[in-house]
Design a protein around this motif. Sequence first.
Motif, PDB file in Angstrom:
ATOM      1  N   SER A   1      31.787  -8.307 -32.266  1.00  0.00           N
ATOM      2  CA  SER A   1      32.473  -8.296 -30.975  1.00  0.00           C
ATOM      3  C   SER A   1      31.590  -8.844 -29.862  1.00  0.00           C
ATOM      4  O   SER A   1      31.618  -8.347 -28.755  1.00  0.00           O
ATOM      5  CB  SER A   1      32.915  -6.875 -30.653  1.00  0.00           C
ATOM      6  OG  SER A   1      31.771  -6.047 -30.592  1.00  0.00           O
ATOM      7  N   HIS A   2      30.812  -9.860 -30.187  1.00  0.00           N
ATOM      8  CA  HIS A   2      29.959 -10.478 -29.176  1.00  0.00           C
ATOM      9  C   HIS A   2      30.806 -11.361 -28.281  1.00  0.00           C
ATOM     10  O   HIS A   2      31.699 -12.057 -28.736  1.00  0.00           O
ATOM     11  CB  HIS A   2      28.868 -11.329 -29.826  1.00  0.00           C
ATOM     12  CG  HIS A   2      27.994 -10.571 -30.769  1.00  0.00           C
ATOM     13  ND1 HIS A   2      27.163  -9.558 -30.357  1.00  0.00           N
ATOM     14  CD2 HIS A   2      27.820 -10.668 -32.103  1.00  0.00           C
ATOM     15  CE1 HIS A   2      26.518  -9.068 -31.393  1.00  0.00           C
ATOM     16  NE2 HIS A   2      26.904  -9.720 -32.476  1.00  0.00           N
ATOM     17  N   GLN A   3      30.500 -11.312 -27.023  1.00  0.00           N
ATOM     18  CA  GLN A   3      31.203 -12.189 -26.114  1.00  0.00           C
ATOM     19  C   GLN A   3      30.520 -13.553 -26.143  1.00  0.00           C
ATOM     20  O   GLN A   3      29.298 -13.636 -26.263  1.00  0.00           O
ATOM     21  CB  GLN A   3      31.173 -11.622 -24.705  1.00  0.00           C
ATOM     22  CG  GLN A   3      31.963 -10.331 -24.585  1.00  0.00           C
ATOM     23  CD  GLN A   3      31.966  -9.827 -23.157  1.00  0.00           C
ATOM     24  OE1 GLN A   3      31.345 -10.400 -22.288  1.00  0.00           O
ATOM     25  NE2 GLN A   3      32.682  -8.743 -22.929  1.00  0.00           N
ATOM     26  N   PRO A   4      31.286 -14.624 -26.049  1.00  0.00           N
ATOM     27  CA  PRO A   4      30.664 -15.946 -26.066  1.00  0.00           C
ATOM     28  C   PRO A   4      29.772 -16.145 -24.843  1.00  0.00           C
ATOM     29  O   PRO A   4      30.067 -15.650 -23.764  1.00  0.00           O
ATOM     30  CB  PRO A   4      31.853 -16.910 -26.051  1.00  0.00           C
ATOM     31  CG  PRO A   4      33.002 -16.103 -25.562  1.00  0.00           C
ATOM     32  CD  PRO A   4      32.710 -14.672 -25.908  1.00  0.00           C
TER      33      PRO A   4
END
Length: 151
Positions: A48-51
């Motif tokens: 769930s890493h944000q870009p």
Amino acid sequence: MSINSIKRLSVFSTIFAFATILHAVVLAAPPSSLVTPTALKTQLSPPSHQPIKLTNQQRLQIQGARQQRDKGIEALLNPSQTTKFKAALQSRQRVRTVLTHLNLNPDQQKQVQSILQTYNQQVKQILSSQASQSTSNPTAATPPTSQPITK
């Protein structure tokens, strides 16, 4: 008549043994998971890493650091290793994966490790400059929201 009863007993015991073994095999088999347990769902879900949103300048800086890294590594390799390295980069393979398949000697490994550490430090500096820019200018990091027009 005793031979028939022995045959029947033999057939019955064989069927009983197969049924018992089959039952044990069915119980020992992993369940077909129509519903995945929660623990497995968390392992299988994508991260769930944000870009990371980079500016064009930061992208160019990272691209320059990557080119410098690749040239430094190529300078250490023999001709056959260089050919494999360039082909792997063109096919967009990860550098660390490629390096494991090049059979580097210990001296090459140390020098490549140094080049990779330098590259990682450069990228961290570029990314930390992005983080400091976004914290110092919070409106640049978040898009403007539309406000209702009142008269």
